[in-house]
Design a protein around this motif. Structure first.
Motif: not given
Length: 238
Positions: A114-121, A198-200, A128-134
């Protein structure tokens, strides 16, 4: 002694009571959390899209709620940080191939499921984007209490967890207690004034040994994502 669980003899029930006591919970809470964790683990292994919905429902019901996590609200809600986040225009924006390529590259390079570009509000984590996550059905966010990324954002530095279940702080996090996240590596996405929006990140539902090479590779990819979001520092200076 009254039997607490069908099929458990007196010695097993005593062991159950002891395990619950060590976890700081009553037996009913301990059993419910154990069953919920197993349900999530089974669905995640089967890559069943119901897993995310189930985690959200467990979160709302308080099954994995814990008061053992540090409070980072002051940093997350800092007006300058939020202004930097909102200025990107990325919250609730549609997927973009450039970010999808970065999350796929992160998952592949670190051999992570699993990987993600997450933005924390202020009250949610938007992907914003994910890999491996449904994230089918258009649901691309989670409540903030399910976010590990908020702690990388609050610290402004890489967060490295090889087995969060054994970490004195993160073992209390709801997604760790649920079994959804065991290993985690997250790099903050920083603007040119030092605000993390946010994070990668990459994560796994089993332990991982993250090397300095892993941190370097993910950091390089996070720098590419940040450059895409904020532009290059040299470009702004000119």
């Amino acid at each position: 002694m009254t039997t607490l669980l069908p099929g458990f003899d007196e010695s097993l029930n005593r062991a159950l009571e002891e395990c619950a006591r060590e976890a700081g919970e009553d037996v009913d809470t301990y059993v419910v959390r154990a069953v919920a964790s197993q349900m999530l683990a089974d669905l995640m292994r089967a890559e069943n899209p119901l897993a995310k919905d189930l985690l959200n429902r467990f979160s709302v019901s308080g099954v994995f709620t814990s008061s053992g996590m540090p409070n980072v609200t002051a940093v997350v809600n800092d007006p300058d940080r939020l202004n930097a986040l909102y200025a990107t225009g990325l919250l609730d924006s549609p997927p973009e191939q450039i970010y999808d390529r970065i999350t796929r590259a992160a998952a592949d390079a670190l051999d992570a499921p699993y990987s993600a570009v997450s933005l924390v509000d202020v009250d949610r984590q938007f992907f914003k984007s994910t890999a491996g996550m449904d994230i089918g059905g258009g649901e691309r966010q989670t409540p903030l209490d399910q976010s590990v990324c908020q702690y990388a954002v609050a610290n402004g530095s890489p967060l490295v967890l090889e087995d969060a279940r054994n970490d004195p702080i993160f073992k209390n996090h709801p997604v760790v207690r649920s079994g959804a996240v065991v290993a985690y590596l997250g790099i903050p996405l920083m603007d040119h004034t030092g605000h993390a929006i946010g994070t990668l990140c990459v994560f796994d539902n089993k332990p991982r040994l993250w090397s300095t090479g892993h941190v370097q590779v993910l950091g390089d990819l996070a720098a590419l994502a940040a450059e895409r979001i904020f532009g290059s520092a040299s470009g702004r200076a000119s």
